[in-house]
Design a protein around this motif. Structure first.
Motif, mmCIF file in Angstrom:
data_model
loop_
_atom_site.group_PDB
_atom_site.id
_atom_site.type_symbol
_atom_site.label_atom_id
_atom_site.label_comp_id
_atom_site.label_asym_id
_atom_site.label_seq_id
_atom_site.Cartn_x
_atom_site.Cartn_y
_atom_site.Cartn_z
ATOM 1 N N GLU A 78 0.836 -1.203 0.000
ATOM 2 C CA GLU A 78 0.000 0.000 0.000
ATOM 3 C C GLU A 78 0.874 1.257 0.000
ATOM 4 O OE1 GLU A 78 -1.371 -3.198 2.807
ATOM 5 O OE2 GLU A 78 0.348 -1.875 2.801
ATOM 6 N N ASP A 79 0.267 2.349 -0.447
ATOM 7 C CA ASP A 79 0.921 3.652 -0.315
ATOM 8 C C ASP A 79 0.962 4.041 1.153
ATOM 9 O OD1 ASP A 79 1.234 3.910 -3.049
ATOM 10 O OD2 ASP A 79 -0.469 5.261 -3.301
ATOM 11 N N VAL A 80 1.812 5.007 1.480
ATOM 12 C CA VAL A 80 1.859 5.582 2.821
ATOM 13 C C VAL A 80 1.536 7.066 2.704
ATOM 14 C CG1 VAL A 80 3.501 3.888 3.704
ATOM 15 C CG2 VAL A 80 4.348 6.038 2.725
ATOM 16 N N CYS A 81 1.240 7.669 3.823
ATOM 17 C CA CYS A 81 0.782 9.046 3.847
ATOM 18 C C CYS A 81 1.740 9.891 4.677
ATOM 19 C CB CYS A 81 -0.625 9.064 4.451
ATOM 20 S SG CYS A 81 -1.391 10.678 4.467
ATOM 21 N N TYR A 82 2.329 10.892 4.044
ATOM 22 C CA TYR A 82 3.246 11.810 4.719
ATOM 23 C C TYR A 82 2.496 13.094 5.056
ATOM 24 C CZ TYR A 82 7.246 14.936 5.430
ATOM 25 O OH TYR A 82 8.133 15.840 5.941
ATOM 26 N N LEU A 83 2.348 13.366 6.320
ATOM 27 C CA LEU A 83 1.751 14.605 6.805
ATOM 28 C C LEU A 83 2.909 15.603 6.859
ATOM 29 C CD1 LEU A 83 -0.542 14.806 9.935
ATOM 30 C CD2 LEU A 83 1.175 16.524 9.417
ATOM 31 N N GLN A 84 3.024 16.437 5.828
ATOM 32 C CA GLN A 84 4.227 17.253 5.698
ATOM 33 C C GLN A 84 4.212 18.505 6.567
ATOM 34 O OE1 GLN A 84 5.334 18.763 1.772
ATOM 35 N NE2 GLN A 84 7.461 18.565 2.380
ATOM 36 N N ASP A 85 3.141 19.222 6.585
ATOM 37 C CA ASP A 85 3.074 20.472 7.341
ATOM 38 C C ASP A 85 1.784 20.482 8.151
ATOM 39 O OD1 ASP A 85 5.356 21.460 5.853
ATOM 40 O OD2 ASP A 85 3.994 22.012 4.246
ATOM 41 N N LEU A 86 1.886 20.801 9.422
ATOM 42 C CA LEU A 86 0.715 20.935 10.287
ATOM 43 C C LEU A 86 0.908 22.207 11.100
ATOM 44 C CD1 LEU A 86 -1.875 19.744 11.656
ATOM 45 C CD2 LEU A 86 -0.330 18.657 13.274
ATOM 46 N N TYR A 87 -0.097 23.080 11.061
ATOM 47 C CA TYR A 87 0.029 24.356 11.770
ATOM 48 C C TYR A 87 -1.333 24.836 12.240
ATOM 49 C CZ TYR A 87 1.238 29.242 12.707
ATOM 50 O OH TYR A 87 1.437 30.455 13.303
ATOM 51 N N VAL A 88 -1.356 25.326 13.467
ATOM 52 C CA VAL A 88 -2.534 25.982 14.022
ATOM 53 C C VAL A 88 -2.096 27.368 14.487
ATOM 54 C CG1 VAL A 88 -4.274 25.940 15.850
ATOM 55 C CG2 VAL A 88 -3.615 23.813 14.698
ATOM 56 N N ALA A 89 -2.864 28.380 14.122
ATOM 57 C CA ALA A 89 -2.543 29.757 14.519
ATOM 58 C C ALA A 89 -2.404 29.828 16.043
ATOM 59 C CB ALA A 89 -3.630 30.713 14.037
#
Length: 146
Positions: A78-89
């Motif tokens: 299966e493919d994998v999922c890269y969560l590259q950028d996560l930001y909350v103000a």
């Protein structure tokens, strides 16, 4: 505050740019105007389902974002999922937006058949790591880069 997470769309460009600028500034980084434009275009391009963005809204405005790249992996079918950028103000932290964004990525990965979601953060990002330690497992890997 109720948090709603939805796909990023073309009308979000101004709010997205403000949030992503905050993210880049947090990490002491910057990108060119060409990178801003290209990245946003890719994130909202429906013909590129393996790269997308989500936006968190609360109190009638955009308060967070996440960028995702789904890709093949040599150790999995299966493919994998890269969560590259996560930001909350900063003014919206603590209301559940970060968790909601991560859970939305998990849900999207499930729909796409990608059982693994991973991301990187600085070891000194202790505030974010409090959340990450609750929603994922830390790995012993160290990143190297050319």
């Amino acid at each position: 505050m109720k948090v709603n997470v939805r796909p990023l769309c073309a009308a979000d460009e101004t709010a997205w740019r403000e949030l992503w600028s905050g993210y880049l500034e947090f990490y002491g980084s910057s990108v060119s105007e060409t990178v801003y434009a290209t990245t946003f275009s890719r994130l909202v391009d429906a013909s590129r389902p393996a790269q997308f963005g989500l936006i968190a809204e609360g109190g009638g405005r955009a308060i967070g974002l996440v960028h995702v790249i789904v890709h093949p992996h040599n150790w999995r079918v299966e493919d994998v999922c890269y969560l590259q950028d996560l930001y909350v103000a900063p003014e919206a932290r603590g209301v559940g937006a970060g968790r909601a964004l991560i859970e939305a990525v998990y849900a999207a990965a499930d729909v796409l058949g990608a059982p693994s979601v991973y991301w990187l953060t600085q070891d000194s990002n202790s505030t974010a790591r409090l959340l990450y330690d609750r929603v994922a497992k830390v790995t012993p890997f160290i990143k190297y880069q050319r």
